[in-house]
Design a protein around this motif. Structure first.
Motif, short mmCIF file in Angstrom:
data_model
loop_
_atom_site.label_atom_id
_atom_site.label_comp_id
_atom_site.label_asym_id
_atom_site.label_seq_id
_atom_site.Cartn_x
_atom_site.Cartn_y
_atom_site.Cartn_z
N LEU A 222 1.10 67.80 41.48
CA LEU A 222 1.41 66.72 42.43
C LEU A 222 0.18 66.46 43.28
O LEU A 222 -0.37 67.37 43.90
CB LEU A 222 2.59 67.13 43.31
CG LEU A 222 3.01 66.15 44.40
CD1 LEU A 222 3.52 64.84 43.82
CD2 LEU A 222 4.09 66.78 45.29
N ARG A 223 -0.27 65.19 43.31
CA ARG A 223 -1.46 64.79 44.07
C ARG A 223 -1.02 63.95 45.26
O ARG A 223 -0.32 62.95 45.09
CB ARG A 223 -2.40 64.00 43.16
CG ARG A 223 -3.70 63.57 43.80
CD ARG A 223 -4.69 63.05 42.75
NE ARG A 223 -4.21 61.88 42.06
CZ ARG A 223 -4.36 60.63 42.50
NH1 ARG A 223 -4.97 60.40 43.66
NH2 ARG A 223 -3.91 59.60 41.80
N LEU A 224 -1.46 64.33 46.45
CA LEU A 224 -1.01 63.67 47.68
C LEU A 224 -1.97 62.56 48.12
O LEU A 224 -3.10 62.48 47.68
CB LEU A 224 -0.87 64.71 48.80
CG LEU A 224 0.05 65.89 48.51
CD1 LEU A 224 0.12 66.80 49.73
CD2 LEU A 224 1.43 65.44 48.09
N ASP A 225 -1.47 61.72 49.02
CA ASP A 225 -2.26 60.65 49.66
C ASP A 225 -2.95 59.75 48.63
O ASP A 225 -4.12 59.36 48.80
CB ASP A 225 -3.30 61.24 50.61
CG ASP A 225 -2.65 62.02 51.74
OD1 ASP A 225 -1.60 61.57 52.22
OD2 ASP A 225 -3.18 63.08 52.13
N PHE A 238 5.69 54.55 48.31
CA PHE A 238 6.37 54.35 49.59
C PHE A 238 5.83 53.08 50.21
O PHE A 238 4.62 52.93 50.38
CB PHE A 238 6.15 55.52 50.54
CG PHE A 238 6.79 55.31 51.89
CD1 PHE A 238 8.12 55.59 52.10
CD2 PHE A 238 6.04 54.79 52.96
CE1 PHE A 238 8.72 55.38 53.35
CE2 PHE A 238 6.62 54.58 54.21
CZ PHE A 238 7.97 54.87 54.39
N GLY A 239 6.73 52.14 50.56
CA GLY A 239 6.31 50.95 51.26
C GLY A 239 6.47 49.67 50.47
O GLY A 239 6.98 49.67 49.34
N ALA A 259 11.31 49.29 51.85
CA ALA A 259 11.45 48.79 53.22
C ALA A 259 10.73 49.67 54.23
O ALA A 259 10.70 49.34 55.42
CB ALA A 259 12.93 48.71 53.58
N GLY A 260 10.14 50.78 53.77
CA GLY A 260 9.48 51.69 54.70
C GLY A 260 10.45 52.46 55.58
O GLY A 260 10.10 52.92 56.66
N PRO A 288 0.81 57.93 50.58
CA PRO A 288 0.98 58.47 51.93
C PRO A 288 2.31 58.04 52.54
O PRO A 288 2.79 56.92 52.32
CB PRO A 288 -0.19 57.87 52.71
CG PRO A 288 -1.18 57.43 51.68
CD PRO A 288 -0.38 57.06 50.48
N VAL A 289 2.88 58.94 53.32
CA VAL A 289 4.09 58.67 54.09
C VAL A 289 3.75 58.92 55.56
O VAL A 289 3.10 59.92 55.88
CB VAL A 289 5.24 59.59 53.65
CG1 VAL A 289 6.47 59.41 54.53
CG2 VAL A 289 5.60 59.33 52.18
N PRO A 290 4.14 58.04 56.47
CA PRO A 290 3.79 58.23 57.89
C PRO A 290 4.26 59.59 58.41
O PRO A 290 5.38 60.02 58.13
CB PRO A 290 4.54 57.09 58.60
CG PRO A 290 4.73 56.05 57.54
CD PRO A 290 4.92 56.80 56.25
#
Length: 311
Positions: A222-225, A238-239, A259-260, A288-290
């Motif tokens: 799993l690779r983030l951001d 996401f988004g 929808a975020g 990315p997720v806030p």
């Protein structure tokens, strides 16, 4: 009680008394309702939640009941005692209840108000303690109202809790019981009912509240951001859609929330991770997720899932 039942069935949060502490309850089969528990508590990690139900016959609908589990259930249910069991593949429970694991923590409360709520709603009810994460567990309705004002639709007042300490948790997935969290049912009582305890492995996955190990992780890396995807990667998005051009070449894309909405994203997280964990892909890239609200819990889970595997 009628209002509490209607609210639960509508996916809302209801606090209710048990003999241990007050629980923050949601329909355990409703992913978004379960996600609301984490949001309301400000829970920083997606730890598994305890599912409350009426008895062993109900538990058998969602979990595999071994001879060991049956002995323990007959000795301590109903009461301040939680069993961690192997989750049935067809269990009508949100994946978020188990934090993505193949086990489920189940308790049969003895408190008459809790039992009446379960009976009338005919639901499995997921319920951690009804307080902000990290706070002192509530033993009266007033404690709940003070700690979760504005976050819970209704509090059923059943007076002060008799035990006042969270339930004992025992893993009964193996041949011998493993004590995961001490409580009112003591080690000596457990051993008298089911024989000597086995020791918990230090690197074992977290299976109930009150533990500190890692969670389920996908088999794929799993690779983030992720700001771009490479050939053969699946994308956990996401988004808003359409996504940027750099993210449109994924082998498969699932969006946690176009929808975020962080609650929607939390509710979908484990199901989407599992869906993308397919050997036809070379890996999973996560956008990315806030890092705010439930986003902190989502990111905690993703960081744990992306961490290097033990060799």
């Amino acid at each position: 009680m009628e209002e509490a039942v209607a609210l639960l069935r509508a996916g809302k949060l209801v606090a209710f008394p048990t003999e241990t502490v007050y629980g923050l309850g949601a329909d355990a089969g409703n992913e978004r309702a379960v996600a609301e528990i984490f949001r309301a508590k400000g829970r920083p990690r997606f730890n598994p939640l305890i599912v409350h139900t009426l008895g062993l016959d109900w538990a058998a609908r969602v979990a595999e009941i071994s001879p060991l589990a049956e002995r323990l259930a007959e000795a301590f249910w109903p009461g301040p005692f939680t069993l961690v069991l192997r989750r049935r593949e067809d269990a009508p429970l949100a994946l978020l209840v188990s934090a993505g694991l193949d086990s489920v923590a189940i308790r049969v409360p003895a408190h008459p108000v809790a039992r009446e709520l379960l009976r009338r709603s005919a639901r499995f009810v997921a319920a951690p303690s009804a307080n902000p994460s990290g706070g002192v567990s509530p033993t009266t309705a007033a404690h709940v109202a003070e700690g979760l004002a504005g976050e819970v639709e209704l509090v059923l007042d059943g007076g002060a809790c008799r035990v006042g300490l969270e339930s004992t948790v025992v893993d009964a997935t193996g041949e011998r019981p493993v004590l995961l969290r001490p409580g009112g049912v003591t080690r000596e009582m457990i051993e008298q009912a089911a024989g000597p305890l086995a020791e918990r492995q230090e690197d074992a996955a977290i299976t109930s509240p009150g533990q500190l190990a890692s969670h389920y992780a996908p088999a794929l890396p799993l690779r983030l951001d992720a700001r771009a995807v490479s050939a053969g990667e699946a994308l956990l998005a996401f988004g808003p859609e359409p996504l940027p051009d750099s993210l449109r070449g994924a082998a498969r894309t699932l969006n946690l929330s176009a929808a975020g909405d962080l609650t929607e994203a939390a509710a979908r997280l484990f199901a989407m991770l599992r869906a993308l964990d397919d050997p036809q892909f070379k890996g999973i890239a996560a956008m990315p997720v806030p890092e705010e609200g439930l986003g902190a819990a989502i990111n905690d889970r993703l960081r744990r899932a992306a961490a290097p595997r033990p060799k």
